[in-house]
Scaffold this active site. Sequence first.
Site, PDB file in Angstrom:
ATOM      1  N   GLY A  58      42.583  27.176  42.131  1.00  0.00           N
ATOM      2  CA  GLY A  58      42.944  25.573  43.100  1.00  0.00           C
ATOM      3  C   GLY A  58      43.176  24.419  42.455  1.00  0.00           C
ATOM      4  O   GLY A  58      44.114  25.074  41.352  1.00  0.00           O
ATOM      5  N   HIS A  97      48.851  23.395  43.562  1.00  0.00           N
ATOM      6  CA  HIS A  97      50.099  22.081  43.567  1.00  0.00           C
ATOM      7  C   HIS A  97      51.478  23.169  43.617  1.00  0.00           C
ATOM      8  O   HIS A  97      51.806  23.721  43.740  1.00  0.00           O
ATOM      9  CB  HIS A  97      50.513  21.050  42.303  1.00  0.00           C
ATOM     10  CG  HIS A  97      49.780  22.279  40.883  1.00  0.00           C
ATOM     11  ND1 HIS A  97      51.549  22.827  40.658  1.00  0.00           N
ATOM     12  CD2 HIS A  97      48.872  22.665  39.934  1.00  0.00           C
ATOM     13  CE1 HIS A  97      50.990  23.727  39.283  1.00  0.00           C
ATOM     14  NE2 HIS A  97      49.769  22.837  39.486  1.00  0.00           N
ATOM     15  N   HIS A 133      51.693  26.578  42.094  1.00  0.00           N
ATOM     16  CA  HIS A 133      51.402  27.393  42.725  1.00  0.00           C
ATOM     17  C   HIS A 133      52.376  27.365  43.755  1.00  0.00           C
ATOM     18  O   HIS A 133      52.738  29.018  44.234  1.00  0.00           O
ATOM     19  CB  HIS A 133      49.916  27.323  43.526  1.00  0.00           C
ATOM     20  CG  HIS A 133      48.929  26.395  41.964  1.00  0.00           C
ATOM     21  ND1 HIS A 133      48.634  25.351  41.284  1.00  0.00           N
ATOM     22  CD2 HIS A 133      48.556  27.368  41.313  1.00  0.00           C
ATOM     23  CE1 HIS A 133      47.666  25.570  40.946  1.00  0.00           C
ATOM     24  NE2 HIS A 133      47.943  26.958  40.441  1.00  0.00           N
ATOM     25  N   GLN A 154      36.112  31.967  31.628  1.00  0.00           N
ATOM     26  CA  GLN A 154      37.620  31.359  30.362  1.00  0.00           C
ATOM     27  C   GLN A 154      37.108  30.548  30.091  1.00  0.00           C
ATOM     28  O   GLN A 154      38.228  29.444  29.377  1.00  0.00           O
ATOM     29  CB  GLN A 154      38.571  32.026  31.016  1.00  0.00           C
ATOM     30  CG  GLN A 154      39.070  30.915  32.891  1.00  0.00           C
ATOM     31  CD  GLN A 154      40.273  31.544  33.785  1.00  0.00           C
ATOM     32  OE1 GLN A 154      40.339  32.390  34.087  1.00  0.00           O
ATOM     33  NE2 GLN A 154      41.272  30.334  33.120  1.00  0.00           N
ATOM     34  N   GLN A 177      55.163  31.415  34.427  1.00  0.00           N
ATOM     35  CA  GLN A 177      55.894  30.926  32.751  1.00  0.00           C
ATOM     36  C   GLN A 177      55.073  29.780  31.859  1.00  0.00           C
ATOM     37  O   GLN A 177      54.302  29.526  30.820  1.00  0.00           O
ATOM     38  CB  GLN A 177      56.894  30.523  32.912  1.00  0.00           C
ATOM     39  CG  GLN A 177      57.544  30.563  31.058  1.00  0.00           C
ATOM     40  CD  GLN A 177      57.753  32.086  30.445  1.00  0.00           C
ATOM     41  OE1 GLN A 177      57.641  32.613  31.166  1.00  0.00           O
ATOM     42  NE2 GLN A 177      57.603  31.602  29.694  1.00  0.00           N
ATOM     43  N   VAL A 196      57.003  25.081  37.224  1.00  0.00           N
ATOM     44  CA  VAL A 196      57.481  23.821  37.981  1.00  0.00           C
ATOM     45  C   VAL A 196      57.346  22.160  37.472  1.00  0.00           C
ATOM     46  O   VAL A 196      55.861  21.642  36.606  1.00  0.00           O
ATOM     47  CB  VAL A 196      56.590  23.440  39.601  1.00  0.00           C
ATOM     48  CG1 VAL A 196      57.891  22.651  40.665  1.00  0.00           C
ATOM     49  CG2 VAL A 196      57.176  25.495  40.092  1.00  0.00           C
TER      50      VAL A 196
HETATM   51  P1  AMP Z   1      45.875  27.790  37.279  1.00  0.00           P
HETATM   52  O1  AMP Z   1      45.655  27.326  38.903  1.00  0.00           O
HETATM   53  O2  AMP Z   1      45.722  26.806  36.505  1.00  0.00           O
HETATM   54  O3  AMP Z   1      45.141  29.079  36.527  1.00  0.00           O
HETATM   55  O4  AMP Z   1      47.090  28.688  37.147  1.00  0.00           O
HETATM   56  C1  AMP Z   1      47.500  30.175  38.173  1.00  0.00           C
HETATM   57  C2  AMP Z   1      49.046  29.990  38.160  1.00  0.00           C
HETATM   58  O5  AMP Z   1      49.874  29.445  38.354  1.00  0.00           O
HETATM   59  C3  AMP Z   1      49.171  31.067  36.826  1.00  0.00           C
HETATM   60  O6  AMP Z   1      50.357  32.085  36.556  1.00  0.00           O
HETATM   61  C4  AMP Z   1      49.744  29.714  35.854  1.00  0.00           C
HETATM   62  O7  AMP Z   1      50.567  29.779  34.789  1.00  0.00           O
HETATM   63  C5  AMP Z   1      50.398  28.604  37.607  1.00  0.00           C
HETATM   64  N1  AMP Z   1      50.955  27.584  37.543  1.00  0.00           N
HETATM   65  C6  AMP Z   1      50.617  26.413  36.986  1.00  0.00           C
HETATM   66  N2  AMP Z   1      51.001  25.724  36.893  1.00  0.00           N
HETATM   67  C7  AMP Z   1      51.837  25.789  36.713  1.00  0.00           C
HETATM   68  C8  AMP Z   1      53.897  25.063  36.727  1.00  0.00           C
HETATM   69  N3  AMP Z   1      54.092  24.062  36.902  1.00  0.00           N
HETATM   70  N4  AMP Z   1      54.295  25.584  37.356  1.00  0.00           N
HETATM   71  C9  AMP Z   1      54.644  27.222  38.062  1.00  0.00           C
HETATM   72  N5  AMP Z   1      53.369  28.629  37.220  1.00  0.00           N
HETATM   73  C10 AMP Z   1      52.565  27.297  36.954  1.00  0.00           C
END
Ligand code: AMP
Length: 280
Positions: free
Chosen positions: A31, A34, A37, A61, A148, A176
């Site tokens: 969640g 941005h 996502h 985690q 990534q 991003v």
């Molecule tokens: P999170 O909500 O932070 O656990 O991230 C969920 C997914 O979004 C994960 O696969 C992250 O690697 C991806 N993600 C988070 N930030 C970015 C970003 N700036 N650019 C691309 N993917 C992202």
Amino acid sequence: MRRLSSICAMRKQAQAWRDSGLSIALVPTMGALHAGHAALMRRARRLADRVVVSVFVNPIQFGPREDLAQYPRTAKRDAALCRDMGVDAIFFPSVADMYAADHSVFVEETALSRTLCGRTRSGHFRGVCTVVLKLFNIVQPHFAVFGQKDAQQVAVVRRMARDLNCPVRILVVPTVRESDGLALSSRNARLTPAERAVAPALWRALQAARRLCRSKRCSPPAVRKEMEAVLRAYGRTIAIEYIEMAEPRTLRPVQTVGRGTLIALAARIGTVRLIDNVVV
Ligand code: AMP
């Protein structure tokens, strides 16, 4: 867009889609969504007939001294973004539904999880693997899309999917960034204005490393020195946790840094821990 909080309802919906011959792409998130996502959702939209975004702040985690309580929760905005991106279902299970009080089975990857972030975040990837496998079992997606930005997570999840024969294709979307290079992250909101101003140093250090290694193969200490020099120019605000150079699939340290090497960085700015990486 369907909003599903029960595991049973999510499972039934996904089963109905599969029974109709529709393919499913899953985007697992915690969640506070941005544009990073959103890029994952766009990729999922192109891949499959139906897109499911899970929003679940996975308590297992987070370590005991980590930021579980402070982790941003923005459910309404998340749902609006998912709707705008053409997502078919948003799945937001409760902690109690995901983890029974006597939950006792966990998934542990025992090699790649030990390096990089695993050195300081013990149990983190065990939590990640457990929740990702649970989501795979609930949604049974044909595709799962990851960013990534979390390069180690990608490597660990790929290894889990391979070793446990998960019938899912893992896809990875480039990081991003803000216009000044800072990788988008839910945690950026917790930076003070002064901390935010120095945060692009991480990206600058990675770019300097990449420039250095593009023209010639370099030794890891030489690359580390170059990156430390960039980070030190920002004063003592940035506390480096690690700078590592590794093979992206196995995360094994490399002897020389060249084309295809993952350069990964973790640092604390104030109380906020940020990670970033590039592949040369
Ligand atoms: P999170 O909500 O932070 O656990 O991230 C969920 C997914 O979004 C994960 O696969 C992250 O690697 C991806 N993600 C988070 N930030 C970015 C970003 N700036 N650019 C691309 N993917 C992202």
